[in-house]
Design a protein around this motif. Structure first.
Motif, short mmCIF file in Angstrom:
data_model
loop_
_atom_site.label_atom_id
_atom_site.label_comp_id
_atom_site.label_asym_id
_atom_site.label_seq_id
_atom_site.Cartn_x
_atom_site.Cartn_y
_atom_site.Cartn_z
N GLY A 124 45.76 40.00 40.42
CA GLY A 124 44.77 39.92 39.34
C GLY A 124 43.52 40.66 39.77
O GLY A 124 42.43 40.11 39.83
N THR A 125 43.68 41.94 40.03
CA THR A 125 42.62 42.70 40.69
C THR A 125 41.44 43.04 39.79
O THR A 125 40.34 43.32 40.27
N ASP A 147 47.81 43.55 38.36
CA ASP A 147 47.17 42.88 37.22
C ASP A 147 48.13 42.92 36.04
O ASP A 147 48.92 43.86 35.91
N ARG A 148 48.02 41.91 35.18
CA ARG A 148 48.84 41.90 33.96
C ARG A 148 48.20 42.76 32.89
O ARG A 148 48.84 43.13 31.91
N ASP A 174 53.04 40.54 36.04
CA ASP A 174 52.66 39.13 36.03
C ASP A 174 52.74 38.57 37.46
O ASP A 174 53.82 38.57 38.06
N TRP A 175 51.64 38.12 38.00
CA TRP A 175 51.53 37.58 39.37
C TRP A 175 52.52 38.24 40.34
O TRP A 175 52.42 39.44 40.58
N ASN A 190 41.62 35.99 42.93
CA ASN A 190 40.60 35.28 42.15
C ASN A 190 41.18 35.16 40.74
O ASN A 190 40.89 35.97 39.87
N ALA A 213 41.16 36.65 31.60
CA ALA A 213 40.68 36.70 32.99
C ALA A 213 40.02 35.39 33.39
O ALA A 213 39.67 35.21 34.55
C1 LIG Z 1 39.04 36.06 37.25
S1 LIG Z 1 39.66 37.69 36.96
C2 LIG Z 1 39.43 38.40 38.60
C3 LIG Z 1 39.28 39.89 38.61
C4 LIG Z 1 38.91 40.44 40.01
N1 LIG Z 1 39.88 40.06 41.00
C5 LIG Z 1 37.53 39.97 40.42
O1 LIG Z 1 37.44 39.11 41.29
O2 LIG Z 1 36.55 40.49 39.86
C6 LIG Z 1 41.40 37.39 36.88
C7 LIG Z 1 42.28 38.61 36.73
O3 LIG Z 1 43.64 38.17 36.71
C8 LIG Z 1 44.34 38.89 35.72
N2 LIG Z 1 45.46 38.06 35.28
C9 LIG Z 1 45.44 37.00 34.44
N3 LIG Z 1 46.67 36.50 34.29
C10 LIG Z 1 47.49 37.25 35.07
C11 LIG Z 1 48.88 37.21 35.36
N4 LIG Z 1 49.69 36.30 34.78
N5 LIG Z 1 49.39 38.13 36.20
C12 LIG Z 1 48.58 39.06 36.77
N6 LIG Z 1 47.25 39.15 36.54
C13 LIG Z 1 46.72 38.25 35.70
C14 LIG Z 1 43.33 39.18 34.64
O4 LIG Z 1 43.73 40.28 33.85
C15 LIG Z 1 42.06 39.41 35.47
O5 LIG Z 1 41.92 40.77 35.79
#
Ligand SMILES: C[S@@+](CC[C@H](N)C(=O)[O-])C[C@H]1O[C@@H](n2cnc3c(N)ncnc32)[C@H](O)[C@@H]1O
Length: 293
Positions: A124-125, A147-148, A174-175, A190, A213
């Motif tokens: 989730g970058t 990231d999704r 997804d994750w 995060n 997010a």
């Molecule tokens: C809280 S944000 C954090 C972004 C970044 N890592 C930061 O710290 O600024 C969470 C991130 O997780 C991604 N996300 C949410 N659900 C997800 C999933 N099921 N699989 C992958 N990424 C996901 C979102 O798109 C978002 O970019």
């Protein structure tokens, strides 16, 4: 006989413009927006406080002031946010990286020996904040950032290129789904961790950030649960999982980490002593420096 010129209002001085704007949206935000309009560094502004602001720039500044006054985050208006030693592009597709998350980066770096290779994942970058900070501080590490959101991943990829970081790989999904069969010395995330019904989601900057997010189920732990459950299968022996979470979620996250069989479970706190990062390690000795991709 020539017609006398109609006197024009003189262009206002920058310091006067800033004073007036500061009274409307706060001095710090006004300065960021003016620097953005002028495309100048802060040092220039201090040395040229008496310079005039021309009409076109004034109009652009006024438009930004109005959007800020309506609540739009400064980072989305300027398209930039500093994180660690990086100047990152951000868009409404990415979370605005928070200073709090630098704590997670510090804890990750403490577990990644400088100068040694390591395989690292950032799940989730978003804008790439965690992945790029680690990649910069540990140039021999190979970092995978997922990231999704394809749109967020495009921003992160561009940020890596701008920062000249070639040791980061970006994967959409997804994750852990796009990381089948891969194991890491350290996995950081995060993830979203706010309760769906948390009233803060309707306040301040959060209103403008992607809901995907931020929110994670009825108790805010839905995504953390999924990540923790799959993490052991993706950690090398001795490998660490680090998860940012809400300050009231420390106990629950430690319980999840232990239930998944991780050891040396602890919680990293922020400067105010609040629980913010859950950590746990897969049992076993690290088998030597990570081999990379
Ligand atoms: C809280 S944000 C954090 C972004 C970044 N890592 C930061 O710290 O600024 C969470 C991130 O997780 C991604 N996300 C949410 N659900 C997800 C999933 N099921 N699989 C992958 N990424 C996901 C979102 O798109 C978002 O970019």
């Amino acid at each position: 006989m020539t017609t006398p010129a109609i006197p024009q209002d003189p262009a206002p001085r920058l310091d006067a413009v800033l004073r007036e704007a500061g009274a409307r949206i706060g001095a710090v935000d006004a300065e960021w927006l003016l620097l953005h309009v002028l495309q100048r560094p802060r040092s220039w502004l201090y040395a040229h406080a008496d310079a005039p602001l021309d009409a076109a720039a004034r109009q652009r500044f006024e438009a930004l002031l109005e959007r800020r006054a309506a609540g739009e985050p400064v980072a989305y208006l300027t398209g930039r946010r500093g994180f660690w030693s990086l100047d990152l592009a951000v868009t409404p597709d990415t979370l605005i990286p928070r200073e709090d998350t630098e704590r997670l980066v510090e804890l990750a770096l403490e577990r990644l020996p400088a100068g040694a290779p390591a395989a690292v994942a950032d799940l989730g970058t978003g804008s790439g904040a965690i992945a790029l900070a680690v990649a910069r501080e540990r140039p021999r590490a190979r970092v995978v950032a997922t990231d999704r959101s394809a749109a967020a991943l495009a921003v992160a990829t561009a940020n890596a290129a701008c920062a000249g970081l070639g040791n980061v790989e970006f994967i959409h999904g997804d994750w852990f789904e796009p990381l089948a069969g891969r194991r890491f010395d350290l996995i950081a995330s995060n993830p979203p961790y706010i309760r769906n019904d948390d009233p803060h989601l309707a306040e301040g900057d959060l209103r403008f950030e992607p809901a995907t997010a931020l929110a994670s189920g009825a108790d805010g732990l839905e995504d953390i649960r999924r990540i923790v459950a799959s993490a052991p299968a993706h950690l090398r022996p001795g490998g660490w999982l680090l998860l940012e979470h809400g300050h009231d979620q420390g106990h629950a996250v430690r319980a999840l980490l232990r239930a998944a069989g991780l050891v040396d479970v602890e919680t990293g706190t922020d400067l105010e002593g609040r629980d913010r990062v859950g950590l746990g390690r897969l049992a076993g000795a690290a088998s030597g420096p990570g081999s990379g991709w």
